[in-house]
Design an enzyme around this catalytic site. Structure first.
Site, mmCIF file in Angstrom:
data_model
loop_
_atom_site.group_PDB
_atom_site.id
_atom_site.type_symbol
_atom_site.label_atom_id
_atom_site.label_comp_id
_atom_site.label_asym_id
_atom_site.label_seq_id
_atom_site.Cartn_x
_atom_site.Cartn_y
_atom_site.Cartn_z
ATOM 1 C CE LYS A 78 -3.954 1.987 2.547
ATOM 2 N NZ LYS A 78 -4.890 1.848 3.682
ATOM 3 C CB SER A 158 -8.248 3.871 2.660
ATOM 4 O OG SER A 158 -7.455 3.197 3.631
ATOM 5 C CB SER A 182 -8.878 1.155 5.543
ATOM 6 O OG SER A 182 -9.537 2.358 5.273
HETATM 7 N N1 GLN Z 1 -13.581 4.837 5.884
HETATM 8 C C1 GLN Z 1 -13.031 5.301 7.098
HETATM 9 C C2 GLN Z 1 -12.567 6.719 6.962
HETATM 10 O O1 GLN Z 1 -12.694 7.240 5.913
HETATM 11 C C3 GLN Z 1 -11.901 4.412 7.544
HETATM 12 C C4 GLN Z 1 -10.689 4.583 6.723
HETATM 13 C C5 GLN Z 1 -9.549 3.739 7.213
HETATM 14 O O2 GLN Z 1 -9.756 2.757 7.910
HETATM 15 N N2 GLN Z 1 -8.358 4.151 6.868
HETATM 16 O O3 GLN Z 1 -12.084 7.308 7.865
#
Ligand code: GLN
EC number: 6.3.5.7
Length: 490
Positions: A78, A158, A182
């Site tokens: 990532k 994400s 995410s």
């Molecule tokens: N969707 C959540 C956010 O936008 C979690 C994102 C994540 O876990 N990095 O904050």
């Protein structure tokens, strides 16, 4: 020879050890698959030369019998993980062409164990999002499509690039991070397995920070066993991360196939949402039935503060983000947009470098931390967080070994479908954020399909540092549900 990209990580490990093929052959097969799958936009940086060099070096080690536990296994990383001499952007314009001079602890442990880096994977900008649509490199496409439709779907976020690449057989596993869901939500959207370990299990050092008290890295892989193999290399104490836990790393793979007889599995009533699609209900009861058939005992449990988790998360996470992202000032990293004064340079750089969602979070975060609002929002959200944590503690104190819930409230949605209302997007994490707020481990395992042929996942939440139980239970679900591979169209 079968297509090398369709092997599981465990199968590839065996093939490499038996010398059925080399890491270079395995790496080349994946590099070819990546090249043929650019339509998915999963990789933001391919590193074929480095991949081949790493593969050759590890082949020489394997020949001498010195390969590590991941010897020769090609992985995707990532773009939130700092990789030495390889561009790391968090998929934000503000980092520009930032090239770290250091390697994140997690990736350095993967290379120590013999893994090969194929390249950097797309993600939502600074990991803020649930659809991978906020990336400055554009959205990632889910390799899954609805039956008979060619609508492009999101892979979740994400860690959308990680999930899409693993599902599309572009890499044998990938690193990912999870602040509110995410790892687990994209895994559920792509028919892959994703585990967010206990907070402190994996080092955060060298990972671009979003919300430091919630961020935790973990793997996305195609099977429960593969994720257990990757976890062992990723986990471990790191003095460079003060929140890293100084505990021995168990052999997670040994938990696969272990009996779950007599385990108490909690079914939380608060996760039964009004208007939840029938197919999610069905998936959940099917999962419970599989665990019961394997000898587990199902118990109804209550996590009464669940409904406050999402609102509290959207105070705590932006507050920490606004503070973490203060460092992007146009002086130290990447993008710089000049101004007439230093203040104006900051403003110009941040206005141009951050995307809309990141700006929204910075503004919310700054607001809830400001004098006069701090007590009303931030402090109260922290108290709610304690109550959420206590709900889980009460449940585990009653002898519950793990909790079973759906991973997401729906299957993957279309690109552009949920753009208008940020709250609609935030609701994706309704089942996952509680786990980050409580610092617990959670795994998402594919468990079935919706009526349109898209994969759906179940989540298992465990006691602190008891990832092993999640692997044991996750494998029971995997055995019953089977594996999920998208039909190739790209
Ligand atoms: N969707 C959540 C956010 O936008 C979690 C994102 C994540 O876990 N990095 O904050």
């Amino acid at each position: 020879m079968t297509d090398l990209t369709s092997l599981t990580l465990a199968e590839a490990r065996e093939g490499l050890a038996n010398k059925s093929f080399t890491s270079l052959e395995l790496t080349d097969a994946h590099l070819g698959a990546i090249e043929a799958a650019r339509a998915l936009n999963a990789f933001v940086m391919e590193t074929p030369d480095q991949a081949r060099a790493m593969a050759r070096a590890v082949d020489a080690k394997i020949a001498k019998g010195e390969g590590g536990p991941l010897a020769g296994i090609p992985l995707g990383i990532k773009d939130l993980f700092a990789t030495r001499d390889v561009r790391t952007t968090a998929c934000s314009k503000i980092l520009g062409d930032f090239v770290p001079t250091y390697e994140s602890t997690i990736t350095s442990q993967l290379w120590r164990d013999g893994a090969v880096m194929l390249g950097k994977l797309n993600n939502d900008e600074f990991a803020m999002g649930s659809s991978n649509e906020t990336s400055c490199f554009g959205p990632v496409v889910n390799p899954w499509r609805r039956d008979g439709s060619n609508t492009t779907l999101v892979p979740g976020g994400s860690s959308g690039g990680s999930a899409s690449a693993v599902a599309a057989l572009l890499c044998m596993g990938a690193t990912a991070t999870d602040t509110g869901g995410s790892i687990r939500q994209p895994a559920a959207f792509t028919g892959t397995v994703g585990i967010k370990p206990t907070y402190g299990r994996c080092s955060r050092w060298g990972i671009v920070a979003f919300a430091s008290s919630l961020d935790q890295a973990g793997p996305i892989a195609r099977t429960v066993r593969d994720s257990a193999i990757l976890m062992r290399s990723m986990a471990g104490h790191d003095p460079k991360d003060t929140t890293s836990a100084d505990r021995a790393v168990p052999d997670y793979e040994a938990a696969i196939g272990k009996s779950v007889k007599g385990m108490k599995i909690g079914i939380p009533r608060e996760y039964r949402l009004d208007g939840m699609p029938q197919e999610i209900e069905k998936l959940w009861s099917e999962g419970a039935a599989w665990l019961k058939a394997a000898g587990a005992e199902l118990v109804d449990v209550s996590l009464p503060h669940t409904k406050y988790a999402l609102p509290a998360y959207y105070i705590v996470a932006p507050a920490e983000a606004s503070s973490n992202l203060a460092r992007y000032d146009g002086v130290r990293y990447g993008l710089r947009v000049p101004g007439r004064s230093i203040g104006e340079q900051y403003e110009n750089t941040r206005a141009e470098g951050f995307g809309a969602e990141v700006r929204r979070r910075v503004m919310i975060g700054t607001y809830v931390l400001s004098a006069g609002y701090y007590d009303a929002y931030y402090l109260r959200a922290q108290k709610v967080r304690t109550l959420i944590k206590r709900d889980f503690e009460d449940c585990f104190a009653k002898g519950v070994h793990a909790i079973l819930t759906p991973a997401t409230p729906s299957a993957a949605f279309g690109i552009g479908e949920k753009g208008a209302d940020p709250v609609e997007m935030y609701l994706n994490d309704i089942f996952t954020v509680t786990v980050n707020m409580a610092g617990l481990p959670g795994i998402a395992v594919p468990a079935g399909k919706d009526t349109q042929g898209l994969p759906l996942g179940l989540q298992l939440i465990g006691r602190p540092f008891d990832e092993e139980t999640l692997f044991s239970l996750g494998e029971v679900i995997e055995q019953a549900a089977g594996r999920f591979t998208p039909a190739r169209w790209w």
